[in-house]
Scaffold this motif. Structure first.
Motif, PDB file in Angstrom:
ATOM      1  N   ALA A  35      49.895  -2.306  29.627  1.00 38.76           N
ATOM      2  CA  ALA A  35      48.686  -2.935  29.107  1.00 38.76           C
ATOM      3  C   ALA A  35      47.914  -1.957  28.262  1.00 38.76           C
ATOM      4  O   ALA A  35      47.754  -0.794  28.625  1.00 38.76           O
ATOM      5  CB  ALA A  35      47.804  -3.412  30.262  1.00 38.76           C
ATOM      6  N   GLY A  36      47.388  -2.397  27.106  1.00 32.25           N
ATOM      7  CA  GLY A  36      46.616  -1.524  26.229  1.00 32.25           C
ATOM      8  C   GLY A  36      45.182  -1.465  26.683  1.00 32.25           C
ATOM      9  O   GLY A  36      44.662  -2.374  27.315  1.00 32.25           O
ATOM     10  N   GLU A  92      44.064   9.879  43.002  1.00 33.28           N
ATOM     11  CA  GLU A  92      45.350  10.070  43.675  1.00 33.28           C
ATOM     12  C   GLU A  92      45.501   9.152  44.885  1.00 33.28           C
ATOM     13  O   GLU A  92      46.438   9.312  45.667  1.00 33.28           O
ATOM     14  CB  GLU A  92      45.487  11.538  44.119  1.00 33.28           C
ATOM     15  N   SER A  93      44.591   8.205  45.051  1.00 31.64           N
ATOM     16  CA  SER A  93      44.573   7.369  46.261  1.00 31.64           C
ATOM     17  C   SER A  93      45.742   6.401  46.307  1.00 31.64           C
ATOM     18  O   SER A  93      46.371   6.088  45.285  1.00 31.64           O
ATOM     19  CB  SER A  93      43.270   6.571  46.327  1.00 31.64           C
ATOM     20  N   ALA A  94      45.999   5.902  47.508  1.00 29.72           N
ATOM     21  CA  ALA A  94      47.078   4.920  47.691  1.00 29.72           C
ATOM     22  C   ALA A  94      46.795   3.647  46.908  1.00 29.72           C
ATOM     23  O   ALA A  94      47.693   3.057  46.300  1.00 29.72           O
ATOM     24  CB  ALA A  94      47.251   4.612  49.175  1.00 29.72           C
ATOM     25  N   SER A  95      45.534   3.210  46.901  1.00 29.77           N
ATOM     26  CA  SER A  95      45.204   1.960  46.196  1.00 29.77           C
ATOM     27  C   SER A  95      45.404   2.118  44.693  1.00 29.77           C
ATOM     28  O   SER A  95      45.864   1.189  44.015  1.00 29.77           O
ATOM     29  CB  SER A  95      43.760   1.549  46.495  1.00 29.77           C
ATOM     30  N   LEU A  96      45.067   3.290  44.142  1.00 30.77           N
ATOM     31  CA  LEU A  96      45.275   3.515  42.714  1.00 30.77           C
ATOM     32  C   LEU A  96      46.764   3.517  42.393  1.00 30.77           C
ATOM     33  O   LEU A  96      47.178   2.963  41.373  1.00 30.77           O
ATOM     34  CB  LEU A  96      44.647   4.831  42.284  1.00 30.77           C
ATOM     35  N   ARG A  97      47.564   4.108  43.227  1.00 29.76           N
ATOM     36  CA  ARG A  97      49.000   4.145  42.988  1.00 29.76           C
ATOM     37  C   ARG A  97      49.567   2.729  42.911  1.00 29.76           C
ATOM     38  O   ARG A  97      50.454   2.453  42.102  1.00 29.76           O
ATOM     39  CB  ARG A  97      49.696   4.957  44.084  1.00 29.76           C
ATOM     40  N   VAL A  98      49.017   1.844  43.716  1.00 29.69           N
ATOM     41  CA  VAL A  98      49.454   0.446  43.661  1.00 29.69           C
ATOM     42  C   VAL A  98      49.023  -0.184  42.344  1.00 29.69           C
ATOM     43  O   VAL A  98      49.804  -0.864  41.671  1.00 29.69           O
ATOM     44  CB  VAL A  98      48.896  -0.349  44.850  1.00 29.69           C
ATOM     45  N   ARG A  99      47.754   0.051  41.938  1.00 35.61           N
ATOM     46  CA  ARG A  99      47.265  -0.526  40.681  1.00 35.61           C
ATOM     47  C   ARG A  99      48.079  -0.036  39.493  1.00 35.61           C
ATOM     48  O   ARG A  99      48.333  -0.779  38.548  1.00 35.61           O
ATOM     49  CB  ARG A  99      45.786  -0.179  40.476  1.00 35.61           C
ATOM     50  N   LEU A 100      48.499   1.223  39.541  1.00 35.36           N
ATOM     51  CA  LEU A 100      49.235   1.789  38.420  1.00 35.36           C
ATOM     52  C   LEU A 100      50.646   1.228  38.289  1.00 35.36           C
ATOM     53  O   LEU A 100      51.286   1.421  37.255  1.00 35.36           O
ATOM     54  CB  LEU A 100      49.291   3.309  38.544  1.00 35.36           C
ATOM     55  N   THR A 101      51.127   0.536  39.296  1.00 33.03           N
ATOM     56  CA  THR A 101      52.428  -0.128  39.147  1.00 33.03           C
ATOM     57  C   THR A 101      52.322  -1.324  38.217  1.00 33.03           C
ATOM     58  O   THR A 101      53.339  -1.801  37.702  1.00 33.03           O
ATOM     59  CB  THR A 101      52.969  -0.606  40.511  1.00 33.03           C
ATOM     60  N   ARG A 102      51.098  -1.793  37.967  1.00 31.27           N
ATOM     61  CA  ARG A 102      50.906  -2.972  37.121  1.00 31.27           C
ATOM     62  C   ARG A 102      50.514  -2.618  35.692  1.00 31.27           C
ATOM     63  O   ARG A 102      50.845  -3.358  34.763  1.00 31.27           O
ATOM     64  CB  ARG A 102      49.842  -3.885  37.744  1.00 31.27           C
ATOM     65  N   GLY A 129      47.367   8.446  35.938  1.00 29.26           N
ATOM     66  CA  GLY A 129      46.925   7.428  34.996  1.00 29.26           C
ATOM     67  C   GLY A 129      45.816   7.847  34.059  1.00 29.26           C
ATOM     68  O   GLY A 129      45.376   7.039  33.236  1.00 29.26           O
ATOM     69  N   ASP A 130      45.332   9.085  34.151  1.00 29.45           N
ATOM     70  CA  ASP A 130      44.199   9.516  33.319  1.00 29.45           C
ATOM     71  C   ASP A 130      44.625  10.030  31.944  1.00 29.45           C
ATOM     72  O   ASP A 130      43.946   9.770  30.950  1.00 29.45           O
ATOM     73  CB  ASP A 130      43.409  10.619  34.024  1.00 29.45           C
ATOM     74  N   LEU A 131      45.708  10.791  31.897  1.00 29.70           N
ATOM     75  CA  LEU A 131      46.132  11.430  30.652  1.00 29.70           C
ATOM     76  C   LEU A 131      47.542  11.015  30.280  1.00 29.70           C
ATOM     77  O   LEU A 131      48.411  10.893  31.142  1.00 29.70           O
ATOM     78  CB  LEU A 131      46.093  12.953  30.781  1.00 29.70           C
ATOM     79  N   LEU A 132      47.748  10.832  28.979  1.00 25.70           N
ATOM     80  CA  LEU A 132      49.100  10.720  28.442  1.00 25.70           C
ATOM     81  C   LEU A 132      49.441  12.107  27.909  1.00 25.70           C
ATOM     82  O   LEU A 132      48.834  12.561  26.939  1.00 25.70           O
ATOM     83  CB  LEU A 132      49.159   9.684  27.319  1.00 25.70           C
ATOM     84  N   THR A 133      50.354  12.806  28.555  1.00 30.29           N
ATOM     85  CA  THR A 133      50.654  14.175  28.163  1.00 30.29           C
ATOM     86  C   THR A 133      51.970  14.233  27.403  1.00 30.29           C
ATOM     87  O   THR A 133      52.968  13.631  27.799  1.00 30.29           O
ATOM     88  CB  THR A 133      50.719  15.104  29.383  1.00 30.29           C
ATOM     89  N   VAL A 134      51.941  14.956  26.296  1.00 28.43           N
ATOM     90  CA  VAL A 134      53.121  15.188  25.468  1.00 28.43           C
ATOM     91  C   VAL A 134      53.235  16.693  25.327  1.00 28.43           C
ATOM     92  O   VAL A 134      52.278  17.346  24.917  1.00 28.43           O
ATOM     93  CB  VAL A 134      52.987  14.532  24.082  1.00 28.43           C
ATOM     94  N   ARG A 135      54.402  17.250  25.655  1.00 29.39           N
ATOM     95  CA  ARG A 135      54.525  18.701  25.653  1.00 29.39           C
ATOM     96  C   ARG A 135      55.796  19.136  24.925  1.00 29.39           C
ATOM     97  O   ARG A 135      56.870  18.589  25.156  1.00 29.39           O
ATOM     98  CB  ARG A 135      54.513  19.244  27.092  1.00 29.39           C
TER      99      ARG A 135
END
Length: 258
Positions: A35-36, A92-102, A129-135
């Motif tokens: 999602a954008g 880093e919470s469990a609930s956030l990890r679930v949200r980030l699957t969507r 989910g905070d940063l898009l890192t390119v290295r």
């Protein structure tokens, strides 16, 4: 060459609001994968050093920075927590990890070096989910790196791209040494040196040349990204800012490069 003009960071901090959010990309293939985010705001204002004032750990879900100014201020606050040993390791919470699957809604792209001492999520005290890192070594641009940055800008509508160089960069040091001595490097490392060579500061000598080239290369990478037509259009409308910065290993401070 850089069309992304940046005034003082303090001035930017006073302007947290911006225009109404823009609708995310409608490209069907990529929309089904992620999602954008909405983008707002004006061209970013930056100073030479991130400010000393701190803010609480990263914003909770649903309140991500969505302008260039807000994104930089969040990175600045996180860097202060990091360098003063007050990391909060947000998101880093469990609930956030679930949200980030969507879906994911990162608020900044950090293009940094592969150096193990400069991991962006730690340097800016950010979480999942905070940063898009390119290295890539020496923040060298190739088509994969350009495409990765473009993906974050065009498909995720991220409002800030930060090119992060760092003190004692081995890739830059190798490029300077190879040019000065004419000694060949292994094939793939030679490619990196060839991309860094245009940034070499011949007005300096010895360690000072490497140090100056680190900054010059971060600026050049910023300028090359800013000149991309799709990215330039978003800079012109205030939806996006592209900035260059330097990380000092000695005190873990991030300084923005003019």
């Amino acid at each position: 060459m850089n069309s992304n003009k940046v005034p003082s960071f303090e001035r930017a901090s006073a302007h947290a609001s911006g225009p109404a959010p823009r609708a995310p990309s409608r490209r069907t293939v990529l929309r089904t994968a992620v999602a954008g985010t909405a983008v707002t705001g004006s061209v970013l204002g930056l100073g030479s050093v991130f400010p000393a004032s701190a803010t609480p750990a990263g914003p909770p879900a649903g309140r991500r920075p969505n302008t260039p100014d807000q994104a930089l201020r969040e990175l600045a606050a996180g860097n202060r927590r990091w360098r003063t040993y007050r990391q909060e390791h947000p998101h880093e919470s469990a609930s956030l990890r679930v949200r980030l699957t969507r879906a994911q809604h990162p608020f900044a792209i950090v293009l940094g070096c592969v150096d193990s001492r400069v991991p962006p999520e730690l340097v800016f005290d950010q979480g999942l989910g905070d940063l898009l890192t390119v290295r890539s070594a020496g923040e060298v641009l190739d088509e994969a790196v350009r495409g990765s940055v473009a993906y974050g800008v065009l498909e995720l509508a991220i409002p800030l791209v930060l090119v992060l160089g760092h003190q004692s960069c081995g890739a830059v040091g190798a490029a300077v040494h190879a040019e000065e001595t004419g000694e060949p490097l292994p094939a793939h490392i030679q490619y990196l040196a060839d991309q860094i060579r245009p940034s070499i500061d011949h007005a300096q000598h010895g360690d000072a040349r490497v140090d100056a080239t680190i900054d010059a290369h971060a600026r050049r990478t910023r300028d090359l990204l800013s000149a991309d037509p799709d990215i330039a259009r978003r800079i012109a409308t205030g939806e996006l800012a592209v900035a260059a910065a330097r990380y000092r290993l000695v005190d873990q401070r991030v300084s923005v490069l003019a």
